[in-house]
Structures are given as structure tokens and as C-alpha cells.
Design a protein around this motif. Structure first.
Motif, PDB file in Angstrom:
ATOM      1  N   LEU A   1       0.794  -1.057   0.065  1.00 30.32           N
ATOM      2  CA  LEU A   1       0.055   0.091   0.067  1.00 30.32           C
ATOM      3  C   LEU A   1       0.939   1.155   0.011  1.00 30.32           C
ATOM      4  O   LEU A   1       0.516   2.200  -0.802  1.00 30.32           O
ATOM      5  CB  LEU A   1      -0.907  -0.049   1.198  1.00 30.32           C
ATOM      6  N   ASN A   2       1.855   1.089   0.743  1.00 33.43           N
ATOM      7  CA  ASN A   2       3.002   2.514   0.725  1.00 33.43           C
ATOM      8  C   ASN A   2       3.471   2.704  -0.747  1.00 33.43           C
ATOM      9  O   ASN A   2       3.511   3.823  -1.221  1.00 33.43           O
ATOM     10  CB  ASN A   2       3.860   2.132   1.907  1.00 33.43           C
ATOM     11  N   PHE A   3       3.816   1.652  -1.271  1.00 30.96           N
ATOM     12  CA  PHE A   3       4.197   1.767  -2.611  1.00 30.96           C
ATOM     13  C   PHE A   3       3.150   2.132  -3.615  1.00 30.96           C
ATOM     14  O   PHE A   3       3.510   2.900  -4.560  1.00 30.96           O
ATOM     15  CB  PHE A   3       5.000   0.233  -3.213  1.00 30.96           C
ATOM     16  N   ALA A   4       1.990   1.687  -3.361  1.00 32.24           N
ATOM     17  CA  ALA A   4       1.073   2.076  -4.331  1.00 32.24           C
ATOM     18  C   ALA A   4       0.625   3.618  -4.079  1.00 32.24           C
ATOM     19  O   ALA A   4       0.344   4.291  -5.114  1.00 32.24           O
ATOM     20  CB  ALA A   4      -0.370   1.329  -4.026  1.00 32.24           C
ATOM     21  N   ALA A   5       0.689   4.069  -2.840  1.00 36.47           N
ATOM     22  CA  ALA A   5       0.489   5.339  -2.556  1.00 36.47           C
ATOM     23  C   ALA A   5       1.510   6.452  -3.349  1.00 36.47           C
ATOM     24  O   ALA A   5       1.319   7.460  -3.770  1.00 36.47           O
ATOM     25  CB  ALA A   5       0.421   5.655  -1.216  1.00 36.47           C
ATOM     26  N   HIS A   6       2.711   5.871  -3.076  1.00 34.01           N
ATOM     27  CA  HIS A   6       3.832   6.525  -3.823  1.00 34.01           C
ATOM     28  C   HIS A   6       3.630   6.626  -5.264  1.00 34.01           C
ATOM     29  O   HIS A   6       3.808   7.889  -6.020  1.00 34.01           O
ATOM     30  CB  HIS A   6       5.130   5.955  -3.611  1.00 34.01           C
ATOM     31  N   LEU A   7       3.262   5.620  -5.849  1.00 32.36           N
ATOM     32  CA  LEU A   7       2.850   5.576  -7.301  1.00 32.36           C
ATOM     33  C   LEU A   7       1.711   6.550  -7.669  1.00 32.36           C
ATOM     34  O   LEU A   7       1.831   7.313  -8.751  1.00 32.36           O
ATOM     35  CB  LEU A   7       2.290   4.247  -7.644  1.00 32.36           C
ATOM     36  N   TYR A   8       0.830   6.652  -6.841  1.00 37.91           N
ATOM     37  CA  TYR A   8      -0.335   7.643  -6.896  1.00 37.91           C
ATOM     38  C   TYR A   8       0.152   9.307  -7.153  1.00 37.91           C
ATOM     39  O   TYR A   8      -0.318  10.135  -8.040  1.00 37.91           O
ATOM     40  CB  TYR A   8      -1.397   7.722  -5.915  1.00 37.91           C
ATOM     41  N   PHE A   9       0.982   9.535  -6.042  1.00 38.05           N
ATOM     42  CA  PHE A   9       1.831  10.879  -6.240  1.00 38.05           C
ATOM     43  C   PHE A   9       2.753  11.142  -7.092  1.00 38.05           C
ATOM     44  O   PHE A   9       3.064  12.257  -7.307  1.00 38.05           O
ATOM     45  CB  PHE A   9       2.115  11.289  -4.673  1.00 38.05           C
ATOM     46  N   TYR A  10       3.523   9.959  -7.563  1.00 39.10           N
ATOM     47  CA  TYR A  10       4.757  10.014  -8.619  1.00 39.10           C
ATOM     48  C   TYR A  10       4.442  11.159  -9.777  1.00 39.10           C
ATOM     49  O   TYR A  10       5.091  11.804  -9.878  1.00 39.10           O
ATOM     50  CB  TYR A  10       4.864   8.785  -9.017  1.00 39.10           C
ATOM     51  N   PRO A  11       3.152  11.047 -10.406  1.00 35.89           N
ATOM     52  CA  PRO A  11       3.065  11.846 -11.633  1.00 35.89           C
ATOM     53  C   PRO A  11       3.301  13.356 -11.318  1.00 35.89           C
ATOM     54  O   PRO A  11       3.588  14.376 -12.093  1.00 35.89           O
ATOM     55  CB  PRO A  11       1.799  11.635 -12.259  1.00 35.89           C
ATOM     56  N   ALA A  12       2.859  13.667 -10.061  1.00 31.32           N
ATOM     57  CA  ALA A  12       2.830  15.225  -9.730  1.00 31.32           C
ATOM     58  C   ALA A  12       4.125  15.633  -9.222  1.00 31.32           C
ATOM     59  O   ALA A  12       4.474  16.788  -8.991  1.00 31.32           O
ATOM     60  CB  ALA A  12       1.849  15.350  -8.602  1.00 31.32           C
ATOM     61  N   LEU A  13       5.100  14.742  -9.094  1.00 29.54           N
ATOM     62  CA  LEU A  13       6.356  15.229  -8.526  1.00 29.54           C
ATOM     63  C   LEU A  13       7.435  15.808  -9.746  1.00 29.54           C
ATOM     64  O   LEU A  13       7.103  15.397 -11.061  1.00 29.54           O
ATOM     65  CB  LEU A  13       7.335  13.924  -8.161  1.00 29.54           C
ATOM     66  N   PRO A  14       8.162  16.703  -9.527  1.00 24.00           N
ATOM     67  CA  PRO A  14       9.184  17.401 -10.511  1.00 24.00           C
ATOM     68  C   PRO A  14      10.180  16.389 -11.015  1.00 24.00           C
ATOM     69  O   PRO A  14      10.046  15.218 -10.179  1.00 24.00           O
ATOM     70  CB  PRO A  14       9.587  18.542  -9.855  1.00 24.00           C
ATOM     71  N   ASP A  15      10.845  16.717 -11.759  1.00 23.65           N
ATOM     72  CA  ASP A  15      11.874  15.604 -12.420  1.00 23.65           C
ATOM     73  C   ASP A  15      12.893  15.478 -11.498  1.00 23.65           C
ATOM     74  O   ASP A  15      13.586  14.373 -11.353  1.00 23.65           O
ATOM     75  CB  ASP A  15      12.246  16.344 -13.844  1.00 23.65           C
ATOM     76  N   THR A  16      13.179  16.405 -10.744  1.00 20.49           N
ATOM     77  CA  THR A  16      14.209  16.391  -9.693  1.00 20.49           C
ATOM     78  C   THR A  16      13.559  16.545  -8.238  1.00 20.49           C
ATOM     79  O   THR A  16      12.974  17.569  -7.790  1.00 20.49           O
ATOM     80  CB  THR A  16      15.391  17.401  -9.877  1.00 20.49           C
ATOM     81  N   VAL A  17      13.900  15.776  -7.417  1.00 17.01           N
ATOM     82  CA  VAL A  17      13.295  15.944  -6.019  1.00 17.01           C
ATOM     83  C   VAL A  17      14.404  15.735  -4.960  1.00 17.01           C
ATOM     84  O   VAL A  17      15.701  15.232  -5.034  1.00 17.01           O
ATOM     85  CB  VAL A  17      12.251  14.603  -5.623  1.00 17.01           C
ATOM     86  N   PRO A  18      14.138  16.241  -3.696  1.00 17.82           N
ATOM     87  CA  PRO A  18      15.146  16.323  -2.410  1.00 17.82           C
ATOM     88  C   PRO A  18      15.597  14.889  -2.046  1.00 17.82           C
ATOM     89  O   PRO A  18      14.368  14.118  -2.150  1.00 17.82           O
ATOM     90  CB  PRO A  18      14.782  17.058  -1.476  1.00 17.82           C
ATOM     91  N   THR A  19      16.782  14.255  -1.969  1.00 25.38           N
ATOM     92  CA  THR A  19      16.779  13.089  -1.491  1.00 25.38           C
ATOM     93  C   THR A  19      17.679  12.729  -0.251  1.00 25.38           C
ATOM     94  O   THR A  19      17.818  11.906   0.191  1.00 25.38           O
ATOM     95  CB  THR A  19      17.460  12.141  -2.866  1.00 25.38           C
ATOM     96  N   HIS A  20      18.198  14.147   0.067  1.00 22.25           N
ATOM     97  CA  HIS A  20      19.128  14.031   1.096  1.00 22.25           C
ATOM     98  C   HIS A  20      18.965  15.300   2.084  1.00 22.25           C
ATOM     99  O   HIS A  20      18.655  16.517   1.428  1.00 22.25           O
ATOM    100  CB  HIS A  20      20.614  14.061   0.917  1.00 22.25           C
ATOM    101  N   TRP A  21      18.835  14.992   3.294  1.00 21.82           N
ATOM    102  CA  TRP A  21      18.411  16.351   4.272  1.00 21.82           C
ATOM    103  C   TRP A  21      19.838  16.447   5.299  1.00 21.82           C
ATOM    104  O   TRP A  21      20.159  15.492   5.861  1.00 21.82           O
ATOM    105  CB  TRP A  21      17.416  16.194   4.980  1.00 21.82           C
ATOM    106  N   GLY A  22      20.336  17.713   5.505  1.00 23.08           N
ATOM    107  CA  GLY A  22      21.350  17.936   6.425  1.00 23.08           C
ATOM    108  C   GLY A  22      20.944  17.876   7.938  1.00 23.08           C
ATOM    109  O   GLY A  22      19.677  17.769   8.296  1.00 23.08           O
ATOM    110  N   PHE A  23      21.591  17.808   8.762  1.00 18.84           N
ATOM    111  CA  PHE A  23      21.413  17.671  10.116  1.00 18.84           C
ATOM    112  C   PHE A  23      20.649  18.810  10.631  1.00 18.84           C
ATOM    113  O   PHE A  23      20.074  18.800  11.778  1.00 18.84           O
ATOM    114  CB  PHE A  23      22.646  17.335  10.991  1.00 18.84           C
ATOM    115  N   ASP A  24      20.607  19.954   9.911  1.00 18.72           N
ATOM    116  CA  ASP A  24      19.847  21.181  10.290  1.00 18.72           C
ATOM    117  C   ASP A  24      18.303  20.893   9.858  1.00 18.72           C
ATOM    118  O   ASP A  24      17.579  21.918   9.824  1.00 18.72           O
ATOM    119  CB  ASP A  24      20.518  22.286   9.810  1.00 18.72           C
ATOM    120  N   GLY A  25      18.121  19.972   9.053  1.00 12.60           N
ATOM    121  CA  GLY A  25      16.890  19.746   8.448  1.00 12.60           C
ATOM    122  C   GLY A  25      16.595  20.221   6.904  1.00 12.60           C
ATOM    123  O   GLY A  25      15.399  19.916   6.411  1.00 12.60           O
TER     124      GLY A  25
END
Length: 221
Positions: free
Chosen positions: A16-40
Motif C-alpha cells: 500500500l505504501n508503494f501504491a500510494a507513492h505511485l499515486y503521487f509520482y506523476p505530480a512530482l518534479p523531475d528532480t526531488v530532494p533525496t538528502h537532508w542535512g542535520f539542520d533539516g
């Protein structure tokens, strides 16, 4: 039967988690944040396909954790601490499923642009998992894949029990350090926070091994 129902329920959650990601996937930009610093703050970006790879991680971890008790040479001992192991599996899978949503939450501006909410969520989750696991560690019986597995503990049941009790204390301390670091992550910066967490984790690991060895040579009565 309990294990089967639990793993099926967790499998359904991962799907279900994977399916929910697929649902929102088309609305994502081509580049997304993948890492966050310790300052958030987001400080690393990648293609949006990274999101799908990340959300497959909980399923992979679930399958691994389901297989481990079946291939362990002391698999029968898992029955003696089955509730603890099942609780660990549930906690880690839910935590990983939650973490997979950081990219979407950042892109859709659910997480604030400023502040350290991301680090609070990650550190808080890790800290709570460490504390919970530490409280139950003394009840873990000898096995080769779960617990504080020093060579001396694996060779002697008394040493194992003593090592797990000490490991439980160390895990709770590490969890408290994670929680205590949450409000100060932005102040300490990425390097300072990383040094603090590594020092706590590495120091705890070294002490567990040293303690187990001292029990082995009879220096810890």
C-alpha cells in the motif's frame, strides 16, 4: 500462525505504501530532494525515480527479517523472544515506510522550508527505537543474527545474558543521546551532530565488546 498473519499484514502495508507513492509520482518534479542535512534542510537532489527505489526498501528489509529466523543455526531460540522480535520488525518497517515520504512532504511543502523538523522526525524515530529495543534486549536468547553478538557471548550462555543486559543499557543511552541531539542539531551543525552520534554509537559498541570480554576472563563478577 501469529508470525504469518503479522508478516502478511506488514507485506500489505509495504504494498500500500508503494501504491500510494505511485499515486503521487506523476505530480512530482523531475528532480526531488533525496538528502537532508542535520539542520533539516534539503542538501541533495536526484531524479524522481529515486522515490520509487526508496519506497521499495521497507519491503526488502521485511523480507530479510522474515528469512533471518529460519536460517539462523539457533532458530529455535527465536520462539523464546518471539514477541520482542516481532515488535522490532513492526517498528523498523513502519519507521522506514514513514521515512520514504520525506521527498513528497518536502516537494508539496508539508514540511517547513526552515527549521529542523526533518531531523526531529529522523532522530526522534531512531532514538525511540533504540530505547524500546534496549528495554527488551535482556530477554533476547542466544542466536547468530539478532542482539549483541560478541564471540564470547555466542560461545557461552551466561556471557550472552550478561552482554545483552549491558547492551540494553547502552542502547537506551544511545537512544537518549539521539533524542537529546534533536533540539540542537541546527546549532551543532552537520559535522558536530555527526561527531556526537558517531561517538555515542561507536563508544557504546566498543564498551559492549569490552564488557563481554571482561566477563569472559572473569573480571566482571
Amino acid at each position: 500462525m501469529k508470525n504469518k498473519k503479522l508478516y502478511l499484514a506488514l507485506l500489505a502495508l509495504c504494498v500500500l505504501n508503494f501504491a500510494a507513492h505511485l499515486y503521487f509520482y506523476p505530480a512530482l518534479p523531475d528532480t526531488v530532494p533525496t538528502h537532508w542535512g542535520f539542520d533539516g534542510q534539503a542538501d541533495g537532489w536526484g531524479p524522481k525515480s529515486t522515490v520509487l527505489l526508496l519506497c521499495a526498501l521497507p519491503l526488502g528489509i521485511l523480507l530479510m527479517l522474515a528469512i533471518v529466523p529460519k536460517i539462523d543455526p539457533r532458530a529455535q531460540n527465536y520462539e523464546k523472544f518471539g514477541k520482542i522480535y516481532r515488535g522490532f520488525v513492526v517498528g523498523i518497517v513502519i519507521f522506514l515506510c514513514a521515512i520514504t515520504w520525506l521527498s513528497e512532504l518536502t516537494v508539496f511543502q508539508v514540511l517547513p522550508d526552515s527549521g529542523n523538523l526533518t531531523s526531529l522526525l529522523v532522530f526522534g524515530g531512531c532514538g525511540i527505537l533504540f530505547i524500546l529495543l534496549g528495554n527488551y534486549m535482556p530477554r533476547v536468547r542466544q542466536n547468530y543474527t539478532f542482539g549483541c553478538k560478541t564471540p564470547w557471548a555466542l560461545n557461552d550462555e551466561h556471557n550472552w545474558n550478561r552482554t545483552q543486559r549491558m547492551g540494553g543499557i547502552v542502547f537506551v543511552v544511545i537512544g537518549v543521546v539521539f533524542l537529546a541531539a534533536m533540539p540542537f542539531a541546527k546549532l551543532l551543525g552537520e559535522t558536530g551532530t555527526l561527531v556526537l552520534l558517531l561517538a555515542a554509537s561507536l563508544g557504546g559498541t566498543v564498551w559492549i565488546y569490552l564488557y563481554s570480554y571482561l566477563v569472559y576472563i572473569g573480571k566482571m563478577k
